[in-house]
Design an enzyme around this catalytic site. Structure first.
Site, PDB file in Angstrom:
ATOM      1  N   LYS A 120      19.958  -4.966  62.163  1.00 47.09           N
ATOM      2  CA  LYS A 120      20.338  -5.449  63.502  1.00 47.09           C
ATOM      3  C   LYS A 120      19.188  -6.274  64.070  1.00 47.09           C
ATOM      4  CE  LYS A 120      20.714  -2.694  67.335  1.00 47.09           C
ATOM      5  NZ  LYS A 120      19.674  -3.248  68.247  1.00 47.09           N
ATOM      6  N   GLU A 189      24.482  -4.541  75.333  1.00 46.82           N
ATOM      7  CA  GLU A 189      23.759  -3.483  76.059  1.00 46.82           C
ATOM      8  C   GLU A 189      23.605  -3.835  77.537  1.00 46.82           C
ATOM      9  OE1 GLU A 189      20.092  -2.082  74.287  1.00 46.82           O
ATOM     10  OE2 GLU A 189      19.623  -0.850  76.037  1.00 46.82           O
TER      11      GLU A 189
HETATM   12  O1  KIV Z   1      17.242   0.806  69.410  1.00 40.47           O
HETATM   13  C1  KIV Z   1      18.343   1.260  69.759  1.00 40.47           C
HETATM   14  O2  KIV Z   1      18.571   2.476  69.835  1.00 40.47           O
HETATM   15  C2  KIV Z   1      19.387   0.299  70.090  1.00 40.47           C
HETATM   16  C3  KIV Z   1      20.579   0.842  70.827  1.00 40.47           C
HETATM   17  C4  KIV Z   1      20.219   0.919  72.254  1.00 40.47           C
HETATM   18  C5  KIV Z   1      21.784   0.041  70.576  1.00 40.47           C
HETATM   19  O3  KIV Z   1      19.252  -0.850  69.846  1.00 40.47           O
END
Ligand code: KIV
Length: 278
Positions: A120, A189
């Site tokens: 991600k 978010e």
């Molecule tokens: O780092 C994380 O836990 C995230 C979530 C807030 C989606 O990116």
């Protein structure tokens, strides 16, 4: 395919999550260690090894100090603990913004060393180009728009996005660019409901909300937050447990027993073997 099918051992992957758009809601949580991942695996479609690990496990003030090595170590643990949910690893601050080749080398290292199914990346002006570069080279990518924790030093604070018109347009444009670049899903978010709803309706890519309303295709929470480990949580968190109270009660019980010499008792003690009768 239901998330509650224990005999199903094939891990979900990017195409399975993508295919959920407009079908069932996608259930996601963060995970950082093997035993917790094993518990979450039976209930979740996707486990995110979030860089939130820096704050909720390592006690950092924000996610900026998280390293690639930390993400790999926690990613390996989550992979060992789970067998069904898709596992996605967050790329930490400074590991993908330095150019396309830097991003590719670091993401490929994460994929090889953890065995996870995707990475991600938090959005930003140059990130859609990076996502396209990675996807074309076989790395599935999840996007992240709206409130971006890695931008806390430039933004000044963790603040909800999309409440004014300028910001609304910017978040929608960011989400469209991320989808067009080939992300298989996008975390939204800390974003106002009408913006999350507009994005979710406008793109074919599933949206996963955290503080972004029920309009999203799925939801994610930071697991220690929803389990009630901390005394403060953001407005959008619902606490499904009271881990803080449970741990406090358990540790107080242990400390009281040790001080009163009630622990260990005979059942918790090893004794010498009786000599064999001659
Ligand atoms: O780092 C994380 O836990 C995230 C979530 C807030 C989606 O990116």
């Amino acid at each position: 395919m239901s998330a509650q099918t224990p005999q199903n051992t094939r891990r979900l992957a990017a195409p399975d999550i993508r295919a959920r758009k407009g079908q069932e809601p996608i259930v996601c949580l963060t995970a950082y260690d093997a035993p917790t991942a094993a518990l979450l695996d039976a209930h979740c479609d996707l486990l995110l090894v979030g860089d939130s690990v820096g704050m909720v496990v390592h006690g950092l003030p924000n996610t900026v100090g998280v390293t690639l090595e930390m993400m790999i170590l926690h990613g390996q643990a989550v992979m060992r603990g789970s067998s069904r949910a898709m596992v996605v690893i967050d790329m930490p601050f400074g590991s993908y913004e330095g150019g396309l080749e830097q991003a590719y080398q670091n993401c490929a290292r994460v994929m090889k060393e953890t065995g996870a199914q995707a990475v991600k990346l938090e959005s930003g002006p140059t990130v859609p180009e990076t996502i396209a570069y990675l996807v074309q080279r076989g790395i599935p990518v999840m996007g992240h728009v709206g409130l971006r924790p890695q931008a806390v030093l430039t933004d000044g604070a963790f603040k909800a996005k999309g409440r004014g018109d300028d910001e609304r347009q910017a978040v929608i444009a960011e989400a469209r660019a991320t989808a067009e670049a080939g992300a298989f899903a996008i975390v939204i978010e800390g974003t106002a409901e009408p913006v999350a709803a507009e994005i979710t309706a406008a793109i074919d890519t599933p949206t996963i909300g955290i503080g972004a309303s029920a309009a999203c295709d799925g939801q994610i929470l930071v697991t220690p937050d929803m389990l009630g480990l901390f005394d403060w949580t953001p407005k959008f968190v619902r606490r499904y447990g009271d881990l803080r109270g449970e741990i406090d009660r358990a540790v107080a019980g242990y400390a009281g027993d040790v001080r009163a010499r009630r622990f260990p008792a005979e059942v918790e003690t090893y004794f010498s073997k009786k000599p064999a009768a001659s």
